[in-house]
Design a protein around this motif. Structure first.
Motif, PDB file in Angstrom:
ATOM      1  N   ALA A 128      15.578 -96.435 -11.364  1.00 61.17           N
ATOM      2  CA  ALA A 128      17.157 -96.880 -11.905  1.00 61.17           C
ATOM      3  C   ALA A 128      17.651 -95.827 -12.858  1.00 61.17           C
ATOM      4  CB  ALA A 128      17.223 -98.062 -12.451  1.00 61.17           C
ATOM      5  N   ASN A 129      16.845 -94.856 -13.239  1.00 62.59           N
ATOM      6  CA  ASN A 129      17.148 -93.868 -14.156  1.00 62.59           C
ATOM      7  C   ASN A 129      17.457 -92.693 -13.623  1.00 62.59           C
ATOM      8  OD1 ASN A 129      16.681 -95.807 -16.326  1.00 62.59           O
ATOM      9  ND2 ASN A 129      14.566 -95.233 -16.633  1.00 62.59           N
ATOM     10  N   GLY A 130      17.610 -92.609 -12.308  1.00 58.99           N
ATOM     11  CA  GLY A 130      18.053 -91.242 -11.615  1.00 58.99           C
ATOM     12  C   GLY A 130      16.486 -90.437 -11.477  1.00 58.99           C
ATOM     13  N   THR A 131      16.752 -89.464 -10.534  1.00 58.01           N
ATOM     14  CA  THR A 131      15.690 -88.704 -10.240  1.00 58.01           C
ATOM     15  C   THR A 131      15.213 -87.878 -11.257  1.00 58.01           C
ATOM     16  OG1 THR A 131      17.105 -87.041  -9.670  1.00 58.01           O
ATOM     17  CG2 THR A 131      16.444 -88.546  -7.848  1.00 58.01           C
ATOM     18  N   TYR A 132      15.960 -87.312 -12.299  1.00 58.40           N
ATOM     19  CA  TYR A 132      15.429 -86.370 -13.441  1.00 58.40           C
ATOM     20  C   TYR A 132      14.717 -87.018 -14.308  1.00 58.40           C
ATOM     21  CZ  TYR A 132      15.063 -83.885 -17.601  1.00 58.40           C
ATOM     22  OH  TYR A 132      14.716 -83.097 -18.739  1.00 58.40           O
ATOM     23  N   TRP A 133      14.852 -88.377 -14.758  1.00 61.05           N
ATOM     24  CA  TRP A 133      14.364 -89.391 -15.674  1.00 61.05           C
ATOM     25  C   TRP A 133      13.099 -90.030 -14.974  1.00 61.05           C
ATOM     26  CZ3 TRP A 133      15.107 -87.993 -20.452  1.00 61.05           C
ATOM     27  CH2 TRP A 133      16.237 -87.559 -20.892  1.00 61.05           C
ATOM     28  N   ALA A 134      13.444 -90.311 -13.878  1.00 57.90           N
ATOM     29  CA  ALA A 134      12.288 -91.039 -12.974  1.00 57.90           C
ATOM     30  C   ALA A 134      10.984 -89.913 -12.972  1.00 57.90           C
ATOM     31  CB  ALA A 134      12.568 -91.490 -11.686  1.00 57.90           C
ATOM     32  N   ILE A 160      32.100-104.137 -13.033  1.00 56.59           N
ATOM     33  CA  ILE A 160      30.884-103.817 -12.801  1.00 56.59           C
ATOM     34  C   ILE A 160      30.090-104.833 -11.717  1.00 56.59           C
ATOM     35  CG2 ILE A 160      30.626-102.343 -14.486  1.00 56.59           C
ATOM     36  CD1 ILE A 160      28.917-104.523 -15.808  1.00 56.59           C
ATOM     37  N   GLY A 161      29.130-104.393 -11.099  1.00 50.77           N
ATOM     38  CA  GLY A 161      28.343-105.147 -10.230  1.00 50.77           C
ATOM     39  C   GLY A 161      26.818-105.303 -11.119  1.00 50.77           C
ATOM     40  N   MET A 162      25.888-105.722 -10.155  1.00 52.74           N
ATOM     41  CA  MET A 162      24.770-105.987 -10.786  1.00 52.74           C
ATOM     42  C   MET A 162      24.113-104.819 -11.511  1.00 52.74           C
ATOM     43  SD  MET A 162      21.270-108.028  -9.348  1.00 52.74           S
ATOM     44  CE  MET A 162      22.137-108.911  -8.484  1.00 52.74           C
ATOM     45  N   ALA A 163      24.253-103.565 -10.891  1.00 49.90           N
ATOM     46  CA  ALA A 163      23.605-102.262 -11.357  1.00 49.90           C
ATOM     47  C   ALA A 163      24.012-102.090 -12.971  1.00 49.90           C
ATOM     48  CB  ALA A 163      24.085-101.162 -10.501  1.00 49.90           C
ATOM     49  N   GLY A 164      25.401-102.417 -13.198  1.00 49.62           N
ATOM     50  CA  GLY A 164      26.021-101.986 -14.567  1.00 49.62           C
ATOM     51  C   GLY A 164      25.417-103.009 -15.313  1.00 49.62           C
ATOM     52  N   GLU A 165      25.209-104.383 -14.978  1.00 48.30           N
ATOM     53  CA  GLU A 165      24.749-105.338 -15.868  1.00 48.30           C
ATOM     54  C   GLU A 165      23.177-105.040 -16.435  1.00 48.30           C
ATOM     55  OE1 GLU A 165      24.832-109.333 -14.128  1.00 48.30           O
ATOM     56  OE2 GLU A 165      26.887-109.207 -13.572  1.00 48.30           O
ATOM     57  N   ASN A 166      22.524-104.386 -15.295  1.00 46.97           N
ATOM     58  CA  ASN A 166      21.180-103.905 -15.688  1.00 46.97           C
ATOM     59  C   ASN A 166      21.249-102.603 -16.217  1.00 46.97           C
ATOM     60  OD1 ASN A 166      20.000-106.515 -15.131  1.00 46.97           O
ATOM     61  ND2 ASN A 166      20.036-106.306 -12.872  1.00 46.97           N
ATOM     62  N   ARG A 167      21.994-101.874 -16.570  1.00 49.16           N
ATOM     63  CA  ARG A 167      22.055-100.508 -17.281  1.00 49.16           C
ATOM     64  C   ARG A 167      21.357 -99.516 -16.179  1.00 49.16           C
ATOM     65  NH1 ARG A 167      20.409-100.794 -23.429  1.00 49.16           N
ATOM     66  NH2 ARG A 167      18.599-100.689 -22.365  1.00 49.16           N
ATOM     67  N   VAL A 168      21.645 -99.641 -14.886  1.00 45.95           N
ATOM     68  CA  VAL A 168      21.136 -98.643 -13.830  1.00 45.95           C
ATOM     69  C   VAL A 168      22.008 -97.264 -14.575  1.00 45.95           C
ATOM     70  CG1 VAL A 168      21.270 -97.736 -11.517  1.00 45.95           C
ATOM     71  CG2 VAL A 168      20.554-100.127 -12.193  1.00 45.95           C
ATOM     72  N   TYR A 169      21.263 -96.243 -14.292  1.00 42.93           N
ATOM     73  CA  TYR A 169      21.858 -94.774 -15.050  1.00 42.93           C
ATOM     74  C   TYR A 169      23.065 -94.436 -14.060  1.00 42.93           C
ATOM     75  CZ  TYR A 169      18.479 -94.286 -18.860  1.00 42.93           C
ATOM     76  OH  TYR A 169      17.580 -94.440 -19.869  1.00 42.93           O
ATOM     77  N   PHE A 170      23.102 -94.623 -12.928  1.00 39.86           N
ATOM     78  CA  PHE A 170      24.072 -94.209 -12.046  1.00 39.86           C
ATOM     79  C   PHE A 170      24.979 -95.282 -11.575  1.00 39.86           C
ATOM     80  CE2 PHE A 170      20.004 -94.440  -9.928  1.00 39.86           C
ATOM     81  CZ  PHE A 170      20.052 -95.187  -9.027  1.00 39.86           C
ATOM     82  N   ALA A 171      25.089 -96.457 -12.370  1.00 45.11           N
ATOM     83  CA  ALA A 171      26.132 -97.536 -12.193  1.00 45.11           C
ATOM     84  C   ALA A 171      27.495 -97.167 -12.160  1.00 45.11           C
ATOM     85  CB  ALA A 171      25.821 -98.608 -13.061  1.00 45.11           C
TER      86      ALA A 171
END
Length: 665
Positions: A406-412, A164-175
């Motif tokens: 980072a939580n995606g369009t629905y949750w954002a 994983i990259g930084m997105a996965g480390e920071n729990r981005v919902y579409f990592a």
């Protein structure tokens, strides 16, 4: 002796740092095959619906398909399964490349992670040597950079690394999880990996995979290779270039993007640019692709070259395939050069190339509408392309407005409020979809979009043409050598399908025909995902080399399980139903099964209701889409029925009125 599979899984408790080598039950292989099938069985048994995606009890499963590591051409898929933070449902995403065969050669079918590591770690598998190693020095590193650093550290240049990259480390919902020549992107599985404190899995194997009847298996493989050559030498006329041949859509080899750029939507899946493609654009984009594409590449044991290495000036080389070639370009209303450049950074960050561009376009659209203020977007550059880089950097770091997006369009949209939900218009079950809006309702695609639990149209469509051919003569020519159909009735369905008139969409194919077609398409994808086969050689293209008639022979000769079409169909139905049961138990119901409201301009509510009613009945589900006790019993899933009754999802007697809440809203 076990054939095709190794018969061993690795169980990794990240909380305790414990590693176990566990022998598996061969009877489960007969019932669920492998890959997605046995993944679903494990998740059903061990992850109850009360477990949240970021709970230690959630599992993250990396599985090689049943036939991975055998000589079966194109059989190289890793199936990654977990509970998604984005949809709150079961996520299963596939990646190609070399990782799954390498895992088999190391002596394992699956790696199952539970718990959370207190420190960032990576797993090193080298045959019988397995260890969790410190990854603190890899924190913040890109996915590709991480893989290279691990190979250097291990002094093992042939190790296959999923990271994983930084997105996965920071729990981005579409990592995503990146792996050299492919990625597992959908459903936010990279976020679960990051939440568990797992940066990467490196594997190197030098053992053998045994076949039950090697000579017979090799003969089948040779037949497939011969057919691939014939099929590639004879592309199907009358369809778009990327569907004329085999493999994943050949985006990296194709210059002509008229169909995609004029039919798919730009921006936040809003604008269709019907006259976009012209000679000037075609020449410029062709020059860009030829300059940046250094070579076409294949996955393990495959003659197709569906991916490419891309080298943009001043940037490290990276791998790209399929429609990700255009997603950033079209979301930003820019050109191919911008798209290929920003995709390099996005790949290192490890984000889903379908969701990420839409999320960024969504954020900018909210700003233009005044829903997000200048203060919310403080520091936003004036230049359009710079804005996308700016948003991408903030999303993967969860800084400022990026923490919301980072939580995606629905949750954002839920968090932002102020009417933002109207801008999150391209989701199914809370998950961003391909940016495609059409005119007339397509009843086949309505069912696929609504009921597909991969929640990704390219992972359910295929085999049956997307639209009727113009003339009867063309259709007659097409069906002459269409031997892949499970029944000749499918040929007649297609022969009678007209572009306009009584036998045209939306009322033809008929409702029952649509059920047959969708069930066939879905079944082949589910079989691929259990065997580890690339959909580009089976379930996705027209007239593929792998199909329902030769798959049983491959399984019998490879795994030593006596298989026929009926038994294979039943096995696929069993674990497909189990995937649905997992999601039903987590609250999914009929009201969640619908395409985006604006996907088609011309909608037919009564027909859509009839389609869903009939398909549910066809699949053995009740009015709410819940598998009935009778259908569960027929599949040997009585324990699922008992669990449903205990939870009040099904009634104890013949009246199976559904109950239970929908997923977290």
């Amino acid at each position: 002796m076990r054939y095709a599979e190794t018969g061993y899984n690795l169980e990794i408790d990240l909380s305790r740092g414990n590693i176990e080598r566990v022998q598996t039950d061969p009877s489960l292989t007969e019932l669920y095959l492998g890959g997605l099938g046995t993944n679903a069985k494990i998740l059903w048994d061990r992850v109850p619906p009360e477990v949240e995606p970021f709970a230690p009890e959630n599992l993250l499963i990396f599985s090689a398909g049943l036939l991975c590591g055998t000589p079966a051409t194109g059989c190289n898929r890793t199936i990654v399964s977990t509970i998604s933070p984005q949809t709150m449902l079961m996520a299963f995403s596939m990646m190609g490349g070399f990782w799954a065969p390498e895992l088999k050669y190391a002596g394992y079918d699956k790696v199952i992670f539970r718990g959370k590591s207190p420190d960032l770690v990576y797993l090193w598998i080298h045959n019988d040597k397995i260890e969790l190693r410190d990854a603190s020095h890899l924190r913040g590193k890109g996915a590709g950079e991480t893989a290279e650093l691990i190979r250097q550290e291990l002094r093992e240049p042939h190790a296959q690394v999923a990271a994983i990259g930084m997105a996965g480390e920071n729990r981005v919902y579409f990592a995503s999880i990146e792996q050299g020549r492919s990625s597992a992107s959908r459903g936010g599985i990279g976020a679960v990996m990051g939440d568990k404190g797992l940066k990467a899995i490196a594997v190197r194997g030098t053992k053998d995979v045994n076949l039950a009847r090697p000579a017979e298996f090799m003969e089948l493989c040779n037949e497939v290779l011969k057919y691939i050559k014939v099929r590639n030498d004879n592309p199907i006329p009358g369809v778009m270039p990327i569907l004329a041949g085999l493999g994943s859509p050949q985006e990296m080899a194709v210059h002509d993007e008229k169909w995609h750029t004029e039919n798919f939507m730009w921006g936040n899946s809003r604008l269709r640019r019907k006259d976009f493609w012209n000679k000037e654009v075609a020449q410029k984009w062709a020059e860009t692709l030829d300059r940046m594409r250094t070579r076409l590449i294949s996955c393990y044991n495959c003659p197709m070259k569906c991916g490419a290495t891309i080298s943009a000036p001043g940037l490290p080389t990276y791998m790209m395939k399929c429609f990700s070639k255009l997603t950033y370009t079209m979301a930003a209303m820019s050109d191919l050069e911008f798209g290929l450049k920003i995709a390099q950074r996005a790949t290192e960050y490890g984000v889903d190339a379908f969701s990420a561009p839409q999320v960024m376009a969504f954020g900018l659209e909210l700003h233009e509408a005044g829903i997000l203020t200048d203060q919310d977007m403080a520091g936003l550059p004036a230049d359009n392309e710079d804005r996308f880089y700016w948003l991408l950097d903030r999303i993967v770091r969860r800084e400022g407005i990026g923490d919301v997006l980072a939580n995606g369009t629905y949750w954002a949209a839920k968090q932002i409020g102020k009417g933002a939900d109207a801008f999150a218009h391209n989701n199914i079950k809370k998950h961003e979809q391909l940016p495609l809006k059409l005119s007339m309702l397509n009843p086949i695609y309505f069912l696929m979009y609504s009921t597909g639990e991969k929640i990704n149209i390219t992972q359910i469509e295929g085999q049956f043409p997307q639209a009727p051919f113009v003339t009867r003569e063309e259709r007659e020519e097409f069906v002459k050598d269409w031997f892949q159909v499970p029944d000749d009735k499918f040929k007649q369905y297609f022969l009678d399908w007209e572009p306009r008139g009584e036998k045209s969409m939306p009322f033809y194919p008929t409702v029952q025909m649509c059920c047959d077609i969708v069930d066939w398409q879905e079944k082949m994808h589910y079989i691929d995902d259990a065997l580890g086969m690339c959909a580009g050689l089976s379930s996705f293209p027209l007239k593929p080399p792998y199909h329902i008639h030769n798959y049983p022979k491959f399984i019998s000769a490879g795994a030593g399980i006596e298989m026929d079409e009926a038994k294979l169909t039943q096995a696929a139905k069993r674990y497909r139903t189990l995937v649905r049961a997992i999601n039903i138990r987590r609250g999914m119901r009929r009201k969640d099964e619908k395409p985006p409201e604006n996907h088609w301009k011309k909608r037919f509510p009564e027909l859509e209701k009839e389609l869903l009613d009939t398909y549910y009945q066809f699949k053995g589900w009740n009015h709410e889409g819940i598998p009935t006790q009778e259908s569960l019993h027929a599949l040997g899933l009585d324990d699922v029925g008992e669990d449903f009754v205990k939870r009040g999802i099904l009634a104890a007697k013949a009246d199976e009125s559904p109950s239970g809440a929908s997923p977290k809203q």
